[in-house]
Scaffold this active site. Structure first.
Site, short mmCIF file in Angstrom:
data_model
loop_
_atom_site.label_atom_id
_atom_site.label_comp_id
_atom_site.label_asym_id
_atom_site.label_seq_id
_atom_site.Cartn_x
_atom_site.Cartn_y
_atom_site.Cartn_z
N PRO A 239 11.36 7.18 -1.02
CA PRO A 239 11.33 5.76 -0.43
C PRO A 239 10.53 4.64 -1.06
O PRO A 239 10.90 3.34 -0.76
CB PRO A 239 11.12 6.14 1.08
CG PRO A 239 10.19 7.18 1.09
CD PRO A 239 10.60 7.83 -0.02
N ASP B 267 0.78 -1.18 -0.03
CA ASP B 267 0.21 -0.05 -0.05
C ASP B 267 1.02 1.35 0.03
O ASP B 267 1.00 1.87 0.95
CB ASP B 267 -0.84 -0.04 1.30
CG ASP B 267 -1.70 0.87 1.11
OD1 ASP B 267 -2.10 1.70 0.41
OD2 ASP B 267 -2.49 1.03 2.51
N SER B 268 1.53 1.32 -1.13
CA SER B 268 2.48 2.44 -1.19
C SER B 268 1.99 3.85 -1.92
O SER B 268 1.41 3.78 -2.35
CB SER B 268 3.67 1.77 -2.02
OG SER B 268 3.36 1.94 -3.46
N1 SAM Z 1 -3.53 4.96 -0.72
C1 SAM Z 1 -2.37 5.46 -0.99
C2 SAM Z 1 -2.07 5.83 -2.41
O1 SAM Z 1 -2.27 4.95 -3.46
O2 SAM Z 1 -1.80 7.28 -2.94
C3 SAM Z 1 -1.08 5.02 -0.51
C4 SAM Z 1 -1.28 5.31 1.08
S1 SAM Z 1 -0.29 5.09 2.11
C5 SAM Z 1 -0.43 6.81 3.05
C6 SAM Z 1 1.43 5.21 1.43
C7 SAM Z 1 2.53 4.91 2.47
O3 SAM Z 1 3.76 4.54 2.00
C8 SAM Z 1 3.20 6.52 2.93
O4 SAM Z 1 2.72 6.81 4.16
C9 SAM Z 1 4.61 6.21 2.81
O5 SAM Z 1 5.39 6.74 3.75
C10 SAM Z 1 4.81 4.98 2.83
N2 SAM Z 1 6.17 4.30 2.13
C11 SAM Z 1 6.78 4.66 1.04
N3 SAM Z 1 7.85 4.09 0.82
C12 SAM Z 1 8.02 3.23 1.89
C13 SAM Z 1 8.77 1.97 2.18
N4 SAM Z 1 10.13 1.80 1.51
N5 SAM Z 1 8.81 1.23 3.40
C14 SAM Z 1 7.26 1.66 4.03
N6 SAM Z 1 6.49 2.47 4.01
C15 SAM Z 1 6.90 3.35 2.74
#
Ligand code: SAM
Length: 275
Positions: free
Chosen positions: A162, A155-156
């Site tokens: 990152p 869910d990125s």
């Molecule tokens: N529903 C959303 C979209 O498609 O726009 C995604 C929601 S969620 C907020 C995405 C999350 O992924 C972010 O909070 C971000 O910090 C996290 N994220 C990005 N890269 C990551 C990584 N390498 N490991 C863990 N989390 C990560």
């Protein structure tokens, strides 16, 4: 004075919403984070200028990233979410009575903190006793866990910062290793309208690792083009030959057994991306 927020979705297209006040804004270690009140969509979480989730349309994304894989696996007990710090995916996962443990690995603790404070209807299950929230890089976490999970959801954010490594073939190989022998995973894979080469590459990469690879779609008003894709990689279970009659009914607003099937019927231009 009227206030409007625009997400620049491509070089030439944006989505614009009339806003109330900006509730919170900060630069975290990883990204610019804003929580904005909008008139149409309720509160909106924005990272690096990109809409992540809104109170009014979040159910579509969160139900579709969760229930399609969890109804494909016959008995999911241990589930991992990479990213997803707003908590919406965790809320949906806990609707499945078979789930005993859900681990959320989010790199940015501020996303979790702000969501807990301002988005209670989305983050409401993050403190459940079945849930562990870990603040670390999901790529490293997956590399360090083998044969652990029944289902993994990626869910990125978009593939910038990152999240770049979450769209790479070596990450999919690590996911394969982190899954049990009959495990499966789903990643959000962006808009087929705007991100066509990304979808072709991701599909090919997942197909090079998993025996079963399937893409499905849903419509999300606040995401670029409105048409959104998810790609599933599975070791054993196929999402279209799943037996759902022995599964518990769960409370949803978008997902149904019929949507589970129809989401895999693809427009011709999307099928062409997968050849
Ligand atoms: N529903 C959303 C979209 O498609 O726009 C995604 C929601 S969620 C907020 C995405 C999350 O992924 C972010 O909070 C971000 O910090 C996290 N994220 C990005 N890269 C990551 C990584 N390498 N490991 C863990 N989390 C990560």
């Amino acid at each position: 004075m009227e206030m409007w927020f625009t997400e620049k979705q491509t070089e030439n297209v944006g989505i614009t919403c009339k806003t109330g006040k900006t509730i919170h804004m900060e630069k975290t270690e990883y990204q610019d984070l804003a929580l904005i009140d909008t008139l149409q969509f309720g509160k909106m979480l924005v990272l690096d200028g990109t809409v992540q989730t809104t109170e009014k349309d979040e159910f579509i994304y969160h139900e579709m990233i969760t229930h399609v894989p969890l109804f494909t696996h016959p008995n999911p007990k241990k589930v991992l979410v990479i990213g997803g710090g707003d908590g919406g995916t965790i809320r949906e996962i806990l609707k499945h009575p078979s789930v005993e443990k859900a681990v959320l690995v989010e790199i940015d603790n501020k996303v979790v903190e702000v969501s807990k404070k301002y988005l209670p209807t989305i983050s409401c299950s993050l403190d459940d006793s079945r849930v562990s929230v870990l603040i670390e890089d999901g790529i490293k976490y997956v590399q360090n866990n083998k044969n652990e999970f029944d289902v993994i959801m990626v869910d990125s954010t978009d593939p910038v910062g990152p999240a770049v490594g979450l769209f790479a073939v070596d990450f999919y190989q690590a996911i394969y290793q982190a899954l049990k022998e009959d495990g499966l995973f789903v990643a959000q894979t962006e808009s087929p309208f705007y991100n066509n080469s990304l979808i072709s590459n991701v599909y090919r990469d997942i197909q090079s690792v998993f025996p079963i690879t399937q893409l499905y779609l849903c419509s999300i008003p606040t995401y670029p083009s409105g048409l959104w894709s998810f790609t599933m990689g599975s070791k054993k279970y196929h999402p279209l030959t799943v037996e759902q009659s022995n599964k518990a009914e769960i409370d949803t607003k978008y997902y149904t057994k019929e949507i589970h099937k129809s989401a895999f019927s693809l427009p011709k231009f999307v099928e062409d991306l997968l050849k």
